[in-house]
Scaffold this motif. Structure first.
Motif, mmCIF file in Angstrom:
data_model
loop_
_atom_site.group_PDB
_atom_site.id
_atom_site.type_symbol
_atom_site.label_atom_id
_atom_site.label_comp_id
_atom_site.label_asym_id
_atom_site.label_seq_id
_atom_site.Cartn_x
_atom_site.Cartn_y
_atom_site.Cartn_z
ATOM 1 N N SER A 247 -15.606 9.179 8.990
ATOM 2 C CA SER A 247 -14.173 10.244 9.237
ATOM 3 C C SER A 247 -15.323 11.464 9.471
ATOM 4 C CB SER A 247 -13.836 9.930 8.200
ATOM 5 O OG SER A 247 -13.118 11.391 8.132
ATOM 6 N N VAL A 248 -14.676 12.426 10.489
ATOM 7 C CA VAL A 248 -15.440 13.262 10.763
ATOM 8 C C VAL A 248 -14.629 14.836 10.134
ATOM 9 C CG1 VAL A 248 -15.839 15.407 12.047
ATOM 10 C CG2 VAL A 248 -16.839 13.069 12.181
ATOM 11 N N GLU A 249 -14.688 15.781 9.468
ATOM 12 C CA GLU A 249 -13.051 16.612 8.817
ATOM 13 C C GLU A 249 -12.766 17.379 9.821
ATOM 14 O OE1 GLU A 249 -12.371 19.006 4.720
ATOM 15 O OE2 GLU A 249 -14.465 18.734 6.042
ATOM 16 N N GLY A 250 -11.869 17.467 10.051
ATOM 17 C CA GLY A 250 -10.950 17.733 11.155
ATOM 18 C C GLY A 250 -10.869 17.410 12.816
ATOM 19 N N VAL A 251 -11.137 16.079 12.757
ATOM 20 C CA VAL A 251 -11.682 14.745 13.672
ATOM 21 C C VAL A 251 -10.868 13.398 13.171
ATOM 22 C CG1 VAL A 251 -12.747 14.233 15.588
ATOM 23 C CG2 VAL A 251 -13.828 16.521 14.263
ATOM 24 N N GLY A 252 -11.127 13.415 12.920
ATOM 25 C CA GLY A 252 -10.031 11.677 12.724
ATOM 26 C C GLY A 252 -11.057 11.207 11.375
ATOM 27 N N THR A 253 -10.010 9.834 11.703
ATOM 28 C CA THR A 253 -10.923 8.935 10.320
ATOM 29 C C THR A 253 -11.022 7.607 11.349
ATOM 30 O OG1 THR A 253 -10.460 10.294 8.591
ATOM 31 C CG2 THR A 253 -11.430 7.866 7.659
ATOM 32 N N THR A 254 -11.604 6.954 10.946
ATOM 33 C CA THR A 254 -11.433 5.611 11.531
ATOM 34 C C THR A 254 -12.022 4.615 10.139
ATOM 35 O OG1 THR A 254 -12.422 6.078 13.711
ATOM 36 C CG2 THR A 254 -13.211 3.511 12.723
ATOM 37 N N PHE A 255 -11.302 3.905 9.793
ATOM 38 C CA PHE A 255 -11.576 2.293 8.491
ATOM 39 C C PHE A 255 -12.068 1.171 9.921
ATOM 40 C CE2 PHE A 255 -9.225 5.081 6.297
ATOM 41 C CZ PHE A 255 -10.191 5.398 4.914
ATOM 42 N N ILE A 256 -13.163 0.205 9.584
ATOM 43 C CA ILE A 256 -13.617 -1.295 10.143
ATOM 44 C C ILE A 256 -13.405 -1.964 9.216
ATOM 45 C CG2 ILE A 256 -15.510 -1.716 11.455
ATOM 46 C CD1 ILE A 256 -16.338 0.737 11.890
ATOM 47 N N VAL A 257 -12.393 -2.957 9.350
ATOM 48 C CA VAL A 257 -12.492 -3.896 8.031
ATOM 49 C C VAL A 257 -12.761 -5.410 9.048
ATOM 50 C CG1 VAL A 257 -10.548 -5.520 6.211
ATOM 51 C CG2 VAL A 257 -10.216 -2.597 7.179
ATOM 52 N N SER A 258 -13.523 -5.759 7.897
ATOM 53 C CA SER A 258 -14.327 -7.253 8.898
ATOM 54 C C SER A 258 -13.893 -8.317 7.449
ATOM 55 C CB SER A 258 -15.706 -6.655 8.792
ATOM 56 O OG SER A 258 -16.647 -7.933 9.504
ATOM 57 N N LEU A 259 -13.401 -10.046 8.434
ATOM 58 C CA LEU A 259 -12.989 -10.138 7.492
ATOM 59 C C LEU A 259 -13.471 -12.151 8.378
ATOM 60 C CD1 LEU A 259 -8.933 -9.839 6.837
ATOM 61 C CD2 LEU A 259 -11.141 -9.035 5.650
ATOM 62 N N PRO A 260 -14.035 -12.723 7.426
ATOM 63 C CA PRO A 260 -14.193 -14.010 7.653
ATOM 64 C C PRO A 260 -13.657 -14.552 8.831
ATOM 65 C CG PRO A 260 -15.004 -14.602 5.593
ATOM 66 C CD PRO A 260 -14.442 -12.479 5.625
ATOM 67 N N LYS A 261 -13.972 -15.492 9.544
ATOM 68 C CA LYS A 261 -13.023 -16.497 9.902
ATOM 69 C C LYS A 261 -12.832 -17.903 8.724
ATOM 70 C CE LYS A 261 -13.634 -15.492 14.894
ATOM 71 N NZ LYS A 261 -13.973 -16.260 16.559
ATOM 72 N N LYS A 262 -14.265 -18.554 8.735
ATOM 73 C CA LYS A 262 -13.833 -19.223 7.157
ATOM 74 C C LYS A 262 -14.174 -18.714 5.833
ATOM 75 C CE LYS A 262 -14.012 -22.412 10.683
ATOM 76 N NZ LYS A 262 -12.874 -23.618 11.220
ATOM 77 N N GLN A 263 -13.256 -19.102 4.951
ATOM 78 C CA GLN A 263 -13.245 -18.829 3.660
ATOM 79 C C GLN A 263 -14.003 -19.605 2.696
ATOM 80 O OE1 GLN A 263 -12.495 -16.186 2.010
ATOM 81 N NE2 GLN A 263 -11.638 -14.988 4.342
ATOM 82 N N ASN A 264 -15.238 -19.428 2.883
ATOM 83 C CA ASN A 264 -15.942 -20.733 1.879
ATOM 84 C C ASN A 264 -15.476 -20.789 0.335
ATOM 85 O OD1 ASN A 264 -16.889 -21.582 4.369
ATOM 86 N ND2 ASN A 264 -18.265 -20.073 3.760
ATOM 87 N N ASN A 265 -16.080 -19.218 -0.104
ATOM 88 C CA ASN A 265 -15.747 -19.237 -1.329
ATOM 89 C C ASN A 265 -14.202 -18.287 -2.196
ATOM 90 O OD1 ASN A 265 -18.542 -20.437 -2.442
ATOM 91 N ND2 ASN A 265 -19.184 -18.036 -2.185
ATOM 92 N N VAL A 266 -13.217 -19.203 -2.696
ATOM 93 C CA VAL A 266 -12.367 -17.972 -2.339
ATOM 94 C C VAL A 266 -12.182 -17.681 -4.124
ATOM 95 C CG1 VAL A 266 -9.864 -18.798 -2.624
ATOM 96 C CG2 VAL A 266 -10.706 -19.638 -0.940
#
Length: 593
Positions: free
Chosen positions: A573-592
């Motif tokens: 995020s840059v104050e007065g410019v905008g914000t970006t959220f990046i969510v990364s999720l695995p394709k395979k769930q090994n440990n639930v």
């Protein structure tokens, strides 16, 4: 350095040589004297026999044929006979003409009889004329109880000296044989003694060099056997003790290396003796370089150095919190205590440091949470109470005012309901009260269906919403939770983006993960606020978020929903410019979760 058996053998041979030489000389001299004494007695007896034979005709020394008698007697006696009167004049001799012989008064054996009046005189001397030694025995010739002359018998020592030389040779051979025999015996004895001793010395040297497997293998008897057994027992005991020490050292090293707390051992001079890995991480340096350095030379904490000096000076335990500013800011709980020698003197100190930065942060978060919950609950409750009191005081009579108040009461109760619902939902997620229901999820479809629910809100603020293209991208997860993650992030983007702004959602597929990228052109977040935005009830714009109906729990819920999928979330995020959220999720769930 000579071997021990050589030194023992040499000493033994030296001693035996002295003993054999002394014994040989003593024996040879004893036999020589015994032989001389026997010859002396024999010559004395011969002298008496000759004297008796000469005096048988009663003429004695005055016989005219004395020379002939003596020569006749000497034929049966292998000795030289000489008769001398009391003045030393030779009257008869079996070897030379008496008339040509010099006066014998000064001869030792004659003087012993004539002058010293001994019963017999003895003299052994070398004859230059004959070229060998002669033994002379003289006895007195008495007439009328007066010494009238001397009967002298002499014997050549040539054969005797040859016999003595042969005796010396025999004794020397015997002594040499004895020397060789005793040498062999001494060498064998020395080796039997020195062998075990040298092996014991070798074992002792190996033990000194920390080879505790060394043992005395030679079997000995007596005291040497007892000594060898004692050394073997000592070596076994040392090995056992060193194994225990090594094991304890490994345990201590393992404990210190894996401790989360920093440990520092400082001697009485203030020099560091030991530091574990955690201490190095706290001070931002390699702990292996700390050894023998003064404590003021490592790290950059004056507070810690002051505490160490104080503990060394007073010898009392100290516990205090220390702030570290390098390599990054930390709050450390420092516990310093002296370690004491057996005589009670302070030998140094042990400092144990616990990083309590997270604890203090959590305490602050807990305090803020209580304050925020109290504040969030107080506002709707106060509104509900105030409007209810107003209605009870008579406002119910005014139908329009009553409806307005009831509408406000409904909104505030709805807000209170959402707040409590979010708190309970967040608590369930944190304590894994709601298990993850794994299914195949088309993330593009989930994002697009979620975006449909917030389009109306975006349209009201005239916001441009850019969505990803329809493309099947599948992952393992729970569809409702994934949609809630997208919903909360889009809702925040709409809430904090001014009218006419832009919100974009994109999906990026990687080998093992799928990334959701949600960007806005909103007010942005200050850099100092970024580490705390996922805390419960934490708001960057508190007044505005409250007016927008937010509870302050949205991002906290998003963080836990992402964690439940074993994913991770980043924010730029840059104050007065905008914000970006990046969510990364695995394709395979090994440990639930």
């Amino acid at each position: 350095m000579h071997r021990l058996w050589v030194r023992i053998t040499f000493s033994f041979l030296l001693l035996m040589s002295l003993l054999l030489l002394v014994s040989g000389f003593f024996l040879a001299e004893l036999m020589k004297n015994t032989y001389y004494q026997l010859k002396e007695k024999q010559l004395v007896q011969t002298a008496h026999l000759v004297l008796n034979a000469v005096e048988m005709d009663k003429t004695g020394l005055h016989a005219e044929d004395l020379q002939n008698k003596v020569i006749l007697l000497s034929s049966s006696i292998q000795s030289r006979l000489t008769i001398i009167d009391k003045d030393g004049v030779v009257l008869a001799d079996t070897k030379d003409d008496p008339l040509k012989m010099e006066n014998h008064a000064k001869r030792p054996e004659v003087k012993q009889v004539l002058k010293e009046h001994l019963k017999s005189g003895l003299s052994i001397r070398y004859s230059d004329t004959l070229g060998y030694s002669m033994m002379y025995i003289a006895i007195p010739i008495n007439e009328n109880d007066q010494t009238a002359g001397v009967m002298r018998v002499s014997l050549s020592m040539e054969n005797i000296e040859k016999a003595i030389r042969n005796l010396w040779i025999s004794i020397a051979l015997v002594l040499f044989a004895a020397f060789l025999l005793t040498g062999l015996i001494g060498m064998r004895l020395a080796k039997s003694i020195s062998g075990p001793i040298e092996e014991m010395i070798s074992v002792s040297e190996k033990l000194k060099e920390k080879d505790y497997t060394a043992r005395v293998r030679m079997k000995s008897k007596g005291e040497l056997g007892q000594l060898a057994n004692a050394i073997n027992v000592l070596a076994s005991s040392l090995k056992s003790q060193m194994d225990k020490l090594h094991e304890n050292e490994q345990r201590l090293t393992g404990v210190l290396a894996n401790m989360m707390s920093g440990v520092l051992l400082v001697n009485i001079e203030g020099r560091i003796l030991l530091a574990n890995r955690a201490m190095g991480q706290m001070l931002g340096e390699d702990p292996s370089t700390f050894t023998n350095k003064h404590h003021t030379e490592v790290g950059r904490s004056k507070e810690l150095s002051n505490l160490i000096d104080q503990c060394l000076k007073t010898g009392h335990e100290i516990r205090n919190e220390v702030h570290f500013y390098y390599p990054k800011e930390k709050i450390v709980d420092a516990h310093l205590a002296p370690y004491i020698r057996e005589n009670g003197e302070v030998n140094g100190i042990i400092a144990v440091l616990h990083d309590v930065t997270d604890i203090r942060r959590l305490e602050k978060m807990r305090s803020d949470f209580v304050a925020n919950v109290s504040h969030e609950l107080k506002t709707p409750i106060t509104s509900l109470k105030g409007f209810a009191e107003t209605l009870l005081d008579g406002a119910m009579e005014d139908e329009e005012l009553c409806r307005d108040f009831l509408t406000i009461i409904y909104k505030e109760s709805d807000r209170l309901h959402r707040l409590i619902k979010d708190i309970l939902y967040l608590s369930s997620i944190e304590h894994h009260g709601i298990p993850l229901s794994i299914e195949k999820v088309n993330v593009t479809e989930a994002v697009l269906s979620t975006a449909q629910t917030i389009k109306e809100g975006a349209a009201k603020k005239n916001l441009k919403l850019i969505l990803p293209e329809k493309k099947d991208i599948w992952i393992e997860g729970e569809k409702d939770r994934i949609q809630q993650i997208v919903l909360n992030l889009l809702s925040n983007a709409i809430a904090y983006t001014p009218e006419g702004g832009e919100i974009s959602v994109s999906i990026k597929e990687e080998d093992k993960a799928v990334k959701f990228i949600i960007s806005d052109t909103g007010i942005g977040i200050a850099q100092k606020e970024l580490p705390r935005i996922f805390e419960r009830f934490y708001r960057v714009e508190k007044a505005r978020s409250r007016s927008s109906g937010g509870t302050g729990l949205g991002l906290a819920i998003v963080k836990h929903l992402v964690d439940s999928h074993n994913g991770k979330i980043e924010v730029k995020s840059v104050e007065g410019v905008g914000t970006t959220f990046i969510v990364s999720l695995p394709k395979k769930q090994n440990n639930v979760i």
